[in-house]
Motif scaffolding. Structure first.
Motif, PDB file in Angstrom:
ATOM      1  N   TYR A  67     -15.543 -38.511 -47.488  1.00 50.41           N
ATOM      2  CA  TYR A  67     -15.115 -38.160 -48.842  1.00 50.41           C
ATOM      3  C   TYR A  67     -16.306 -38.171 -49.801  1.00 50.41           C
ATOM      4  O   TYR A  67     -17.202 -39.020 -49.691  1.00 50.41           O
ATOM      5  N   LEU A  68     -16.291 -37.230 -50.739  1.00 49.30           N
ATOM      6  CA  LEU A  68     -17.300 -37.154 -51.796  1.00 49.30           C
ATOM      7  C   LEU A  68     -16.605 -37.232 -53.143  1.00 49.30           C
ATOM      8  O   LEU A  68     -15.629 -36.520 -53.389  1.00 49.30           O
ATOM      9  N   TYR A  69     -17.111 -38.118 -54.002  1.00 55.32           N
ATOM     10  CA  TYR A  69     -16.542 -38.309 -55.336  1.00 55.32           C
ATOM     11  C   TYR A  69     -17.591 -37.972 -56.387  1.00 55.32           C
ATOM     12  O   TYR A  69     -18.710 -38.491 -56.353  1.00 55.32           O
ATOM     13  N   HIS A  70     -17.215 -37.097 -57.330  1.00 53.05           N
ATOM     14  CA  HIS A  70     -18.118 -36.703 -58.408  1.00 53.05           C
ATOM     15  C   HIS A  70     -17.958 -37.625 -59.597  1.00 53.05           C
ATOM     16  O   HIS A  70     -16.841 -37.937 -60.029  1.00 53.05           O
ATOM     17  N   ASN A  71     -19.078 -38.071 -60.139  1.00 50.44           N
ATOM     18  CA  ASN A  71     -19.089 -38.937 -61.314  1.00 50.44           C
ATOM     19  C   ASN A  71     -18.864 -38.073 -62.562  1.00 50.44           C
ATOM     20  O   ASN A  71     -19.637 -37.151 -62.832  1.00 50.44           O
ATOM     21  N   ASN A  72     -17.814 -38.396 -63.312  1.00 57.79           N
ATOM     22  CA  ASN A  72     -17.467 -37.604 -64.497  1.00 57.79           C
ATOM     23  C   ASN A  72     -18.288 -37.970 -65.728  1.00 57.79           C
ATOM     24  O   ASN A  72     -18.150 -37.317 -66.773  1.00 57.79           O
ATOM     25  N   GLY A  73     -19.119 -38.995 -65.609  1.00 56.42           N
ATOM     26  CA  GLY A  73     -19.965 -39.387 -66.733  1.00 56.42           C
ATOM     27  C   GLY A  73     -19.283 -40.281 -67.745  1.00 56.42           C
ATOM     28  O   GLY A  73     -19.893 -40.652 -68.751  1.00 56.42           O
ATOM     29  N   ASP A  74     -18.023 -40.642 -67.493  1.00 56.63           N
ATOM     30  CA  ASP A  74     -17.286 -41.490 -68.429  1.00 56.63           C
ATOM     31  C   ASP A  74     -16.758 -42.757 -67.742  1.00 56.63           C
ATOM     32  O   ASP A  74     -15.806 -43.388 -68.203  1.00 56.63           O
ATOM     33  N   GLY A  75     -17.383 -43.099 -66.597  1.00 60.92           N
ATOM     34  CA  GLY A  75     -16.940 -44.272 -65.852  1.00 60.92           C
ATOM     35  C   GLY A  75     -15.900 -43.967 -64.800  1.00 60.92           C
ATOM     36  O   GLY A  75     -15.412 -44.882 -64.130  1.00 60.92           O
ATOM     37  N   THR A  76     -15.529 -42.689 -64.654  1.00 55.92           N
ATOM     38  CA  THR A  76     -14.535 -42.314 -63.656  1.00 55.92           C
ATOM     39  C   THR A  76     -15.112 -41.298 -62.669  1.00 55.92           C
ATOM     40  O   THR A  76     -16.129 -40.651 -62.944  1.00 55.92           O
ATOM     41  N   PHE A  77     -14.414 -41.172 -61.539  1.00 60.27           N
ATOM     42  CA  PHE A  77     -14.826 -40.257 -60.481  1.00 60.27           C
ATOM     43  C   PHE A  77     -13.688 -39.308 -60.143  1.00 60.27           C
ATOM     44  O   PHE A  77     -12.516 -39.638 -60.312  1.00 60.27           O
ATOM     45  N   THR A  78     -14.052 -38.132 -59.632  1.00 56.21           N
ATOM     46  CA  THR A  78     -13.081 -37.151 -59.157  1.00 56.21           C
ATOM     47  C   THR A  78     -13.375 -36.829 -57.701  1.00 56.21           C
ATOM     48  O   THR A  78     -14.534 -36.589 -57.330  1.00 56.21           O
ATOM     49  N   ASP A  79     -12.342 -36.830 -56.878  1.00 56.54           N
ATOM     50  CA  ASP A  79     -12.486 -36.467 -55.469  1.00 56.54           C
ATOM     51  C   ASP A  79     -12.797 -34.972 -55.368  1.00 56.54           C
ATOM     52  O   ASP A  79     -11.972 -34.129 -55.725  1.00 56.54           O
ATOM     53  N   VAL A  80     -14.022 -34.656 -54.881  1.00 56.03           N
ATOM     54  CA  VAL A  80     -14.434 -33.256 -54.748  1.00 56.03           C
ATOM     55  C   VAL A  80     -14.690 -32.899 -53.287  1.00 56.03           C
ATOM     56  O   VAL A  80     -15.457 -31.978 -52.991  1.00 56.03           O
ATOM     57  N   THR A  81     -14.044 -33.642 -52.378  1.00 52.83           N
ATOM     58  CA  THR A  81     -14.259 -33.412 -50.951  1.00 52.83           C
ATOM     59  C   THR A  81     -13.970 -31.967 -50.565  1.00 52.83           C
ATOM     60  O   THR A  81     -14.743 -31.333 -49.835  1.00 52.83           O
ATOM     61  N   GLU A  82     -12.872 -31.428 -51.053  1.00 52.46           N
ATOM     62  CA  GLU A  82     -12.525 -30.043 -50.755  1.00 52.46           C
ATOM     63  C   GLU A  82     -13.428 -29.072 -51.495  1.00 52.46           C
ATOM     64  O   GLU A  82     -14.021 -28.165 -50.909  1.00 52.46           O
TER      65      GLU A  82
ATOM     66  N   SER B  94     -16.346 -29.360 -52.732  1.00 49.17           N
ATOM     67  CA  SER B  94     -17.769 -29.385 -52.388  1.00 49.17           C
ATOM     68  C   SER B  94     -18.068 -28.806 -51.014  1.00 49.17           C
ATOM     69  O   SER B  94     -19.239 -28.587 -50.671  1.00 49.17           O
ATOM     70  N   GLY B  95     -17.030 -28.591 -50.209  1.00 47.86           N
ATOM     71  CA  GLY B  95     -17.243 -28.071 -48.865  1.00 47.86           C
ATOM     72  C   GLY B  95     -17.382 -29.155 -47.811  1.00 47.86           C
ATOM     73  O   GLY B  95     -17.479 -28.845 -46.613  1.00 47.86           O
ATOM     74  N   ILE B  96     -17.396 -30.424 -48.218  1.00 43.90           N
ATOM     75  CA  ILE B  96     -17.491 -31.512 -47.244  1.00 43.90           C
ATOM     76  C   ILE B  96     -16.293 -31.465 -46.292  1.00 43.90           C
ATOM     77  O   ILE B  96     -16.409 -31.727 -45.091  1.00 43.90           O
ATOM     78  N   ALA B  97     -15.132 -31.104 -46.816  1.00 39.80           N
ATOM     79  CA  ALA B  97     -13.902 -31.082 -46.013  1.00 39.80           C
ATOM     80  C   ALA B  97     -13.904 -29.993 -44.946  1.00 39.80           C
ATOM     81  O   ALA B  97     -13.058 -30.013 -44.039  1.00 39.80           O
ATOM     82  N   LYS B  98     -14.842 -29.054 -45.033  1.00 43.09           N
ATOM     83  CA  LYS B  98     -14.901 -28.006 -44.011  1.00 43.09           C
ATOM     84  C   LYS B  98     -15.338 -28.571 -42.659  1.00 43.09           C
ATOM     85  O   LYS B  98     -15.061 -27.969 -41.617  1.00 43.09           O
ATOM     86  N   ALA B  99     -16.041 -29.693 -42.680  1.00 40.70           N
ATOM     87  CA  ALA B  99     -16.408 -30.361 -41.432  1.00 40.70           C
ATOM     88  C   ALA B  99     -15.170 -31.072 -40.893  1.00 40.70           C
ATOM     89  O   ALA B  99     -14.451 -31.737 -41.636  1.00 40.70           O
ATOM     90  N   ALA B 100     -14.923 -30.935 -39.624  1.00 38.09           N
ATOM     91  CA  ALA B 100     -13.733 -31.531 -39.020  1.00 38.09           C
ATOM     92  C   ALA B 100     -13.772 -33.051 -39.124  1.00 38.09           C
ATOM     93  O   ALA B 100     -14.855 -33.649 -39.177  1.00 38.09           O
ATOM     94  N   PRO B 101     -12.618 -33.703 -39.177  1.00 38.45           N
ATOM     95  CA  PRO B 101     -12.601 -35.169 -39.121  1.00 38.45           C
ATOM     96  C   PRO B 101     -13.391 -35.662 -37.920  1.00 38.45           C
ATOM     97  O   PRO B 101     -13.464 -34.978 -36.886  1.00 38.45           O
ATOM     98  N   SER B 102     -14.005 -36.826 -38.059  1.00 35.66           N
ATOM     99  CA  SER B 102     -14.900 -37.330 -37.023  1.00 35.66           C
ATOM    100  C   SER B 102     -14.846 -38.850 -37.010  1.00 35.66           C
ATOM    101  O   SER B 102     -14.171 -39.465 -37.825  1.00 35.66           O
ATOM    102  N   PHE B 103     -15.564 -39.441 -36.081  1.00 32.72           N
ATOM    103  CA  PHE B 103     -15.701 -40.891 -36.034  1.00 32.72           C
ATOM    104  C   PHE B 103     -16.982 -41.277 -36.786  1.00 32.72           C
ATOM    105  O   PHE B 103     -17.984 -41.665 -36.192  1.00 32.72           O
ATOM    106  N   GLY B 104     -16.961 -41.150 -38.103  1.00 38.21           N
ATOM    107  CA  GLY B 104     -18.154 -41.395 -38.909  1.00 38.21           C
ATOM    108  C   GLY B 104     -18.520 -42.862 -38.971  1.00 38.21           C
ATOM    109  O   GLY B 104     -17.651 -43.732 -39.007  1.00 38.21           O
TER     110      GLY B 104
END
Length: 550
Positions: free
Chosen positions: A215-230, A232-242
């Motif tokens: 998962y990748l979370y983008h910092n909104n600059g106000d103390g909060t984060f947004t899930d940008v996994t989809e 950002s393209g990170i989700a295009k990689a298949a689930p794995s044993f990371g």
């Protein structure tokens, strides 16, 4: 620089385990003592060197675990140790508000809100936690407030803060290992191939279990984060044993890329496309498998320019009956595996975890260290070629692309066998040599103090961003002494679920001054300093002159 040692030569660097006299006396508890029913009991915990109170001295954070029964008394908890500046540490966990029991995994740090104090992110099988550093010696769980709370149970492992879009705010990347449920997890079974090892019934997996997602979370600059996994393209990689997470600018394009070691399958390398998206390309780059294209079981990961050619190389640990990978960065997004050529192929019977490049003798060439330990306690009961408890290893860089193992000459600490997992690197006593922190399973931590008789010079740099993120994560330093050139970056995460000192350290050999220090900040600014004095710990603030910064 980089003088070859003979086999009989003594090594001028010794490591001594000073954990107990230093006050690191609480054991790390993780899983059963004699058998592990589930893969959940195998991963262990990470370790961190970080200066949480900005006093210029590295403090220690050790992740802790639990057992299936959960009957330990007192209950295991993560530990924060404050550096007393005299070689000892004080346990301030309770005072800091960091008491927490559970299946702790990894740790990474970064000042996500740019208030000047590094914050703490801890991963779990369960629910990860973001601790905000309040600047007064205490921390507050702000996971929900920051938008990072997740209802479902996940198995978080490696993590790293990074400013992937270079907007001055640290984003967060988290790898997950297995989509694991104790209620449905299989027990050791000799009739199942993924529960069998050398004829013994052992904990099952990861093959046959459900893979998890990064998962990748983008910092909104106000103390909060947004899930940008989809997005950002990170989700295009298949689930794995990371497992291991490593961030570095591997293309020298000033944008951070993300490397993930996967257990039982090819690793991932997410190339930064400079537009908020990533493209996975480990196989094409040559860092997905070994040189023969065979999938491996990746664990810890480290980055460093071991051959001083201005490109970050990658070191990856693997399972026993295999070798680690040393991937030499050849530029242009391509790597070549050179493990055997470099002399790192000596221990196929070891299973490596926490690892790092560090210059133990300050000669200007990065050496390599890693801890080992198996995942099957049952090996203790059979006297075969593979052991459960294993020694640590140290390889000295000869400066010609090759390494020589010096473990048996680097002090009695290397004679100890342990079930190693996390490892972090940093100069805890500010004497100019890099020390090592190790977090093993069901044992006391190790604090390996480095003692060197080389007389070689060094520099340690604390970078503070102004336009860039305050932790300066992602900043690259170019150090020139005569004809010798080195690079390194300020890095969050890495090793095995661990966090090393954010300060950048360079060994300088016999150089009497640094001819050029060039700092490339994530903001795009480049600061240059010439004629820099050696054997100092200096603070460099983005955009400031040396005389007002150090």
């Amino acid at each position: 620089m980089g003088q070859e040692l003979s086999k009989a030569a003594t090594f001028p660097v010794k490591f001594e385990n000073v954990a107990v006299p230093a006050g690191l006396t609480a054991p790390t508890i993780f899983g059963g003592r004699t058998t592990w029913k589930y893969i959940l009991e195998t991963t262990g915990c990470g370790a961190a060197f970080f200066d949480y109170d900005n006093d210029g001295w590295l403090d220690i954070f050790l992740v802790n675990g639990t057992t299936l029964e959960g009957t330990e008394s007192p209950r295991p908890t993560n530990r924060l140790y404050h550096n007393n500046r005299d070689g000892t540490f004080t346990d301030v966990t309770e005072k800091a508000g960091l008491v927490k029991s559970g299946w702790g995994q990894g740790v990474c740090i970064g000042d996500y809100d740019n208030d000047g104090y590094d914050d703490l992110y801890v991963t779990y099988w369960g629910h990860n936690i973001l601790y905000h550093n309040n600047g007064d010696g205490t921390f507050t769980d702000v996971t929900r407030k920051a938008g990072l709370n997740v209802a479902e149970v996940r198995w978080g492992v490696g993590c790293a803060f990074l400013d992937y879009d270079r907007d001055g705010f640290l984003d967060l990347f988290v790898a997950n290992y297995v989509d694991f449920d104790l209620q449905t997890a299989p027990l050791p079974n000799v009739s199942a191939s993924n529960c069998l090892y050398r004829g013994m019934a052992v904990n099952c997996g990861p093959r046959g279990l459900k893979k998890a997602r990064c998962y990748l979370y983008h910092n909104n600059g106000d103390g909060t984060f947004t899930d940008v996994t989809e997005k950002s393209g990170i989700a295009k990689a298949a689930p794995s044993f990371g497992l291991g997470v490593l961030v570095g600018d591997f293309k020298n394009d000033s944008y951070p890329d993300i490397y993930v070691s996967n257990d039982s399958e090819a690793a991932y390398l997410f190339w930064n496309n400079h537009d908020g998206t990533f493209t996975e390309g480990a196989m094409i780059a040559g860092v997905g498998t070994d040189a023969d294209g065979r999938n491996q079981s990746g664990m810890g990961v480290a980055a460093g320019d071991y051959n001083c050619d201005g490109l970050l190389d990658i070191l990856k640990m693997n399972f026993s009956d295999d070798l680690p990978n040393l991937y030499r960065n050849d530029g242009g997004g391509l790597f070549e595996e050179v493990t055997l050529e470099a002399g790192l192929g000596l221990h196929m019977d070891y299973l490596g975890w926490g690892c790092g490049f560090l210059d133990v003798d300050n000669d200007g060439w990065l050496d390599a260290f890693w801890v080992n330990g198996h995942v099957y306690p049952e090996l203790e009961r059979v006297k075969g070629p593979i052991s459960f408890k294993l020694p640590m290893v140290l390889y000295h860089n000869l400066g010609n692309g090759k390494f020589e193992e010096v473990s048996n000459r680097a002090g009695p600490a290397f004679g100890q066998k342990l079930v190693g997992r996390g490892a972090a690197f940093g100069d805890f006593n500010n004497d100019g040599t890099v020390d090592i922190l190790v977090n093993p399973i069901n044992d006391l931590p190790l604090l390996l103090k480095c003692e060197s008789t080389t007389g070689n010079n060094w520099i340690t740099l604390k970078l503070i961003g102004t336009k860039s993120n305050r932790s300066a994560i992602g900043a690259r330093v170019h150090c020139v002494t005569g004809k010798h050139q080195q690079i390194d970056e300020v890095r969050s995460g890495g090793s095995f679920m661990s966090q090393s000192d954010l300060r950048v350290h360079f060994g300088l050999g016999k150089a009497q001054q640094i001819d050029l220090l060039e700092v490339s900040w994530p903001s795009g600014r480049v600061d240059r300093f010439t004629g820099v004095a050696v054997n100092k710990i200096m603070t460099l603030r983005e955009g400031e002159k040396l005389n007002s910064a150090g």
